[in-house]
Design an enzyme around this catalytic site. Structure first.
Site, PDB file in Angstrom:
ATOM      1  N   ASP A 332       0.864  -1.177   0.000  1.00  0.00           N
ATOM      2  CA  ASP A 332       0.000   0.000   0.000  1.00  0.00           C
ATOM      3  C   ASP A 332       0.902   1.230   0.000  1.00  0.00           C
ATOM      4  OD1 ASP A 332      -2.281   1.504   0.106  1.00  0.00           O
ATOM      5  OD2 ASP A 332      -2.492   1.383   2.272  1.00  0.00           O
ATOM      6  N   ASP A 765      -3.781  -1.789   5.443  1.00  0.00           N
ATOM      7  CA  ASP A 765      -4.211  -1.355   6.772  1.00  0.00           C
ATOM      8  C   ASP A 765      -5.723  -1.247   6.906  1.00  0.00           C
ATOM      9  OD1 ASP A 765      -4.606   0.778   5.119  1.00  0.00           O
ATOM     10  OD2 ASP A 765      -3.355   2.189   6.224  1.00  0.00           O
ATOM     11  N   ASP A 769      -8.200  -4.069   2.299  1.00  0.00           N
ATOM     12  CA  ASP A 769      -7.046  -4.933   2.067  1.00  0.00           C
ATOM     13  C   ASP A 769      -7.227  -6.348   2.595  1.00  0.00           C
ATOM     14  OD1 ASP A 769      -5.591  -2.701   1.016  1.00  0.00           O
ATOM     15  OD2 ASP A 769      -5.283  -2.021   3.060  1.00  0.00           O
TER      16      ASP A 769
END
Length: 1082
Positions: A332, A765, A769
């Protein structure tokens, strides 16, 4: 459609049409309608996944071949009334099963964590009146009121908005709250661009709104993610599979040798059936490495302990080994590769472009022109230029010095805090400025107008008692430039402080500012304009609104002072970690919910942008899985990614060969490729361009407005630009076609036959995800900003949210893999030598066993573990991150390890039997001969000059290929000499302590000549193995070991082999992806 959640509600232009399709109105549903809808759609809750019972978990831990082998050994020991043996073996079983149970059952908690995020109540309009009800009673068609501080209770199509901002980072990855409106958007846009929708479980950070429920429970976006998390299955790790295969081999070898021993003892040595059976059992116990499961657990546990100290928390022990085999890290952006702290990186004025150094909210940094810090005079000019950014600001940057270190904490909108940080870097006293320039009125930011304004009293009061007033306005440049009629003439201090209408102001040059904005935006920077104007004396500013300001477009009145370029920049340590990852042969990819240009800009700063390509979520949606497998390895930046996109990317990467394998194939077929396609080129990150992806004909090409080129050099994002509509377009034409015209993929790719697929790590996070985290080989969640959902779905949690920690974990994973191999290299020869010594004793006609069952068990469970701890604690070798990832599917017991096990086993057998037979020729008693054989196998001495094979061999095993005849063997591992000393002390204790020595069948001790023979045996083992190390790579492996073991491997049945890795199967003919027009043909 009967199920409203299937519709693209965000694409319906008229909100009233949405209400009509849902059979409701702004007065909400009636009580009867709500009851009918509740019976039809069910409660607004997530369906819990099935959970295994304790007994199912226990059975899963017990039902492994290694555990069954230990169980059988314990049962046989009990049958022979060897109660101590049985107790020790069962103790090993209990420890290993207990650890497994402790680690089990954590992944299914992810869905529970998602449920905890849902809002418990909702303000709903029913029967024309507002009411507060339990959120799980909401149904499609309900009209819901949301305000600042609320959690959105269900997926809503917004009907009304008043400065509504929603924090959607958990779903979209956006680092700032999203300003919502009621305008429809195209059906194919990603989640983050559907600004007329508010999603369940997201948080309202500002404003208020009215919306109609369009999806509840499992049909809401968060419900779809929960369902994906529950449906994604995590397969066995490579280590568990390898241990299963190793257990099968051990079972076969032990069974064959035990049977042969029984027959030899019965028929050749003429023992009774009972004695022959006991002998066979002794060999079985000797050859089963009962301490190996405990050693493996110790290696993994030590690895997790070391990683925890380095901010990486591993939730599942076997994943330690998987970390060492990573070939791709999908990360990410926000908070992982970047600091998640907005930072002003540039200021564009009429006279200069100022670069701003420093990252984050800590105001350490300087303003520079052409790389040089500013003079004091120029610094004062910048301070004057930035006054408006401090005054037209509702946020603050607070400090805390209580710990002895100043900690800066943002309070308010990240963008505004970034402006304050920039002012502090310029040396401004922001508190004093606010006191001397008090605010008298303000116009708050509204998403509809995209600007904020404040009016301030400036300077001393005039004779009439009034003060000069100045309005500062900051916001989107496209909204403020139409309100401007002038700009500063230059950056001189007198010009900046001269006021509107003075000699320092010149007419606005729109072309200059539009070009400046485009240059900054093209780098992925968020651009704000700061303007000011004099307020006419007597003008009433109380109650001024944004509409009042916009009404003056016909008579522009503002002076444009400059543009502020803001970015969430990459961490310095992340940039360094990416370089280490590339050096280690690991590809780093960024998957973000942010805009394409922003993602590409960060990718370039990090050094992962490669050829400059970027693929967006809608483009991914237009691809089939087959086409995605073709392009996933070649693109390192994915933007506007949805949860489904992330999951598909991970699975696509898991189904294709690693880049290193593809590059090696392309290099090997370079000549043939030139004849049929453009040659491979070097990409910007130094990696060979993959033009063929394992297909020799390399008929993979890109068509761009009639031109064609290689897959890498003419990729998707290199020609992206942002149009007036705010969408991404390709400069070279209306679309890009990727055409794959290949063979069947199997016959066309012989060089990649058997090549394993990528081992993928995925970071995240947010809730968005969780499915990809669970599907990845290693899911990595953020410990600080991560949601409970992501942490429960992941196998590893980063306590510091830092990408660099992942690379550190990879290093530790490689160390763990190396140490596991060293333990096998140490453990198996010792075990096989024990059994082999007994077996060959009967073959050569020796009537007595050189080792007893209790001696063997002691070696297996005490000495092996004591010396194994030394190898478990062995630090990483210096070049561990300079080598490419190991081949996916590579065996733990590879050809080198297997050869050395065979070689050292026979070396130890010769020395143990030799010492035992030598004692026989001297007429020594059986107890003395067994004591010597036992100490030749176990006892070792390095510092005091006493030696034995096992310890000396463990010492040389510290380095699989490197020689220990080097000073490196004397440092780096304090456990080495501690283990050696402890083992030596135990051997003296066992050999000479009355009662204990008799229990181990060596009650008479050893003579000096016997100790001398043990010393000579140690020296022989040490130097013979060191000599073998020198010959193994240049001579033994190519001429003997590899050909023989390749033949054995070819004729090994599947149930004794590692599962064949997935193979790259190529792409069907005629696959076409056409962007923008979003059509797919196969």
């Amino acid at each position: 459609m009967e199920d409203g959640t299937e519709r693209a509600w965000h694409a319906i232009p008229d909100p009233d049409e949405v209400l009509r399709q849902l059979n409701t109105s702004r007065d909400g549903l009636s009580t009867e309608q709500a009851a009918e809808a509740l019976a039809k759609y069910g409660r607004n809750a997530l369906t819990p996944p099935p959970k295994p019972s304790f007994w199912m978990k226990l059975w899963a831990q017990v039902n492994t071949l290694f555990i069954w082998i230990l169980f059988i050994a314990a049962v046989v020991s009990a049958a022979l009334q060897a109660w101590a043996d049985m107790g020790l073996i069962l103790g090993v079983v209990v420890i290993n099963v207990g650890i497994g149970l402790f680690q089990e059952g954590k992944a299914e908690k992810a869905a529970d964590a998602i449920k905890a995020m849902l809002s418990p109540t909702a303000t709903v309009v029913r029967n024309g009146q507002r009411d507060t009800i339990d959120a799980d009673l909401l149904v499609p068609g309900d009209v819901v009121v949301i305000k600042s501080g609320d959690k959105v209770p269900a997926d809503l199509r917004l009907l009304e908005c008043s400065n509504l901002q929603v924090q959607e980072a958990m779903l979209t990855g956006e680092s700032v709250p999203i300003s919502k409106n009621t305008a429809a958007v195209p059906a194919d846009v990603g989640l983050g661009d559907r600004k007329c929708l508010a999603y369940s479980a997201t948080a309202v950070s500002a404003g208020q709104g009215l919306g109609v429920v369009v999806a509840t429970g499992d049909r809401a976006e968060i419900g779809k993610i929960s369902k994906m998390v529950s449906e994604v299955t995590s397969g066995k790790t490579n280590l568990l599979i390898q241990m299963e295969v190793l257990a099968r081999w051990l079972a076969c070898i032990v069974g064959v040798i035990s049977l042969a021993t029984f027959l030899l003892a019965l028929l050749h040595a003429h023992h009774s059936a009972g004695v022959a059976f006991q002998t066979a059992v002794a060999i079985a116990v000797a050859m089963i490495p009962a301490g190996l499961p405990a050693l493996v657990t110790i290696v993994l546990a030590l690895g997790t302990t070391i990683m925890a100290k380095q901010n990486a928390i591993v939730r599942q022990l076997p994943c330690m080994e998987t970390l060492g085999s990573l070939t791709v890290i999908c990360s990410d952006k926000t908070g992982t590769l970047t600091k998640n702290e907005m930072t002003v990186v540039a200021v564009r004025s009429a006279g200069n472009l100022y670069k701003v150094t420093g990252v984050g909210y800590d105001p350490k940094g300087t303003f520079q022109i052409s790389g040089e810090d500013l003079s004091s005079d120029k610094q004062a000019c910048v301070q004057a230029l930035l006054e408006g950014t401090v005054l037209c600001n509702d946020s603050a940057l607070t400090t805390d010095d209580s710990t002895g270190t100043t900690i800066y904490t943002p309070n308010g909108a990240p963008t505004e805090v970034a402006l304050i940080t920039a002012a502090l870097k310029a040396g401004m006293n922001t508190d004093a400025l606010k006191k001397t320039t008090p605010r008298v009125a303000s116009v708050p930011f509204e998403s509809e107008h995209k600007f904020m304004a404040t009016i301030h009293a400036v300077g001393p009061a005039t004779g009439s008692g009034s003060q000069r007033r100045v309005i500062f306005v900051k916001g989107a440049p496209d909204r403020l430039m139409p309100l401007c009629n002038s700009q500063l003439a230059d950056d001189e201090l007198e010009t900046i402080r001269g006021g509107h209408g003075g000699s320092g102001v010149v007419p606005l040059q729109p072309e200059f500012w539009l070009t400046a904005q485009e240059q900054l935006s093209s780098q992925g920077l968020r651009v704000l304009a700061i303007c000011r104007a004099e307020v006419a004396p007597g003008e009433n500013v109380v109650g001024m609104t944004a509409n009042d300001i916009e009404a003056r477009k016909s008579q522009p009145f503002l002076t444009l002072m400059g543009l502020m370029a803001i970015l969430d920049p990459p961490r310095d340590e992340a940039i360094a970690a990416v370089k280490v990852a590339h050096r280690a042969g690991i590809v780093v990819k960024m998957i973000t919910g942010d805009h394409a240009l922003t993602g590409l800009a960060i990718g370039r700063m990090l050094g992962i942008a490669g050829n400059g390509s970027v693929i967006t979520g809608p483009e991914l949606d237009a691809m089939s899985d087959e086409q995605l497998r073709l392009v996933a390895p070649t693109c390192n930046v994915f933007a506007r990614a949805s949860p489904e996109n992330k999951l598909r990317i991970v699975r696509a990467l898991q189904s294709v060969p690693p880049v290193a394998a593809i590059n090696a194939y392309n290099n090997a077929n370079k000549k043939s490729s030139r004849a049929t396609s453009p040659a491979g080129e070097e990409s910007t990150n130094g990696m060979l361009a993959q033009t063929s992806l394992g297909v020799p004909s390399a008929d993979v090409k890109i068509e761009v407005a009639g031109d064609s080129g290689s897959l890498v050099t003419s990729s998707y994002g290199s020609d992206l630009t942002q149009g007036d509509d705010g969408k991404m377009h390709h400069r070279k034409g209306t679309g890009v076609n990727v055409v794959a015209m290949t063979g069947d993929g199997v016959n066309d790719a012989p060089a990649l036959k058997g090549t394993g697929v990528n081992v993928v790590a995925m970071t995240g996070d947010g809730v968005i995800d969780a499915p990809a985290l669970k599907a990845a080989d290693i899911g990595v969640a953020m410990g600080i900003t991560g949601t409970d959902v992501s942490k429960e779905a992941a196998k590893m949690v980063l306590a510091d949210d830092n990408f660099a920690t992942i690379v550190t974990a990879v290093r530790e994973g490689r160390r763990v893999w190396d140490n596991l191999r060293k333990i096998l290299l140490f453990n198996l020869p010792v075990n096989f030598a024990q059994g082999g010594s007994i077996f060959w004793a009967f073959v050569f006609g020796l009537h007595d066993m050189p080792l007893t069952a209790m001696q063997v068990l002691y070696v297996n469970l005490v000495t092996a573990v004591t010396m194994g701890i030394m190898l478990a604690a062995e630090p990483a070798e210096p070049t561990v991150m300079d080598r490419p990832p190991r081949r996916p599917g590579k065996r733990l017991l590879g050809k080198l390890i297997l050869w050395r096990c065979i070689f050292v086993t026979h070396l130890l057998v010769i020395l143990v039997l030799g010492s035992f037979y030598w004692g026989l020729t001297e007429g020594l008693s059986l107890a003395r001969r067994r004591a010597e054989a036992f100490n030749v196998l176990v006892f070792g001495e390095i510092a005091l000059g006493l030696a034995g094979e096992a310890v000396c061999y463990a010492m040389t095993t510290r380095f699989i290929k490197a020689s220990t005849l080097h000073k490196r063997a004397l440092h780096g591992n304090p456990w080495c000499f501690l283990s050696i000393g402890l083992t030596a002390a135990l051997q003296f204790f066992l050999t000479y302590t009355p009662g204990v020595s008799s229990f181990l069948h060596m009650g008479e001790g050893m003579s000096g000549i016997q100790w001398a023979r043990a010393l000579v045996s140690m020296v022989i083992v040490y130097f013979v193995v060191e000599f073998e190390k020198a010959l193994v790579d240049p001579v033994l492996m190519p001429l003997l070991v590899r050909p023989v073991l390749n033949w054995v491997e070819k004729h090994t049945p599947d149930w004794l082999s590692m599962p064949k890795p997935h193979k790259w199967m190529g792409c069907k003919k005629g696959g076409v992806v056409r962007y923008n027009s979003v059509t797919v043909r196969e």
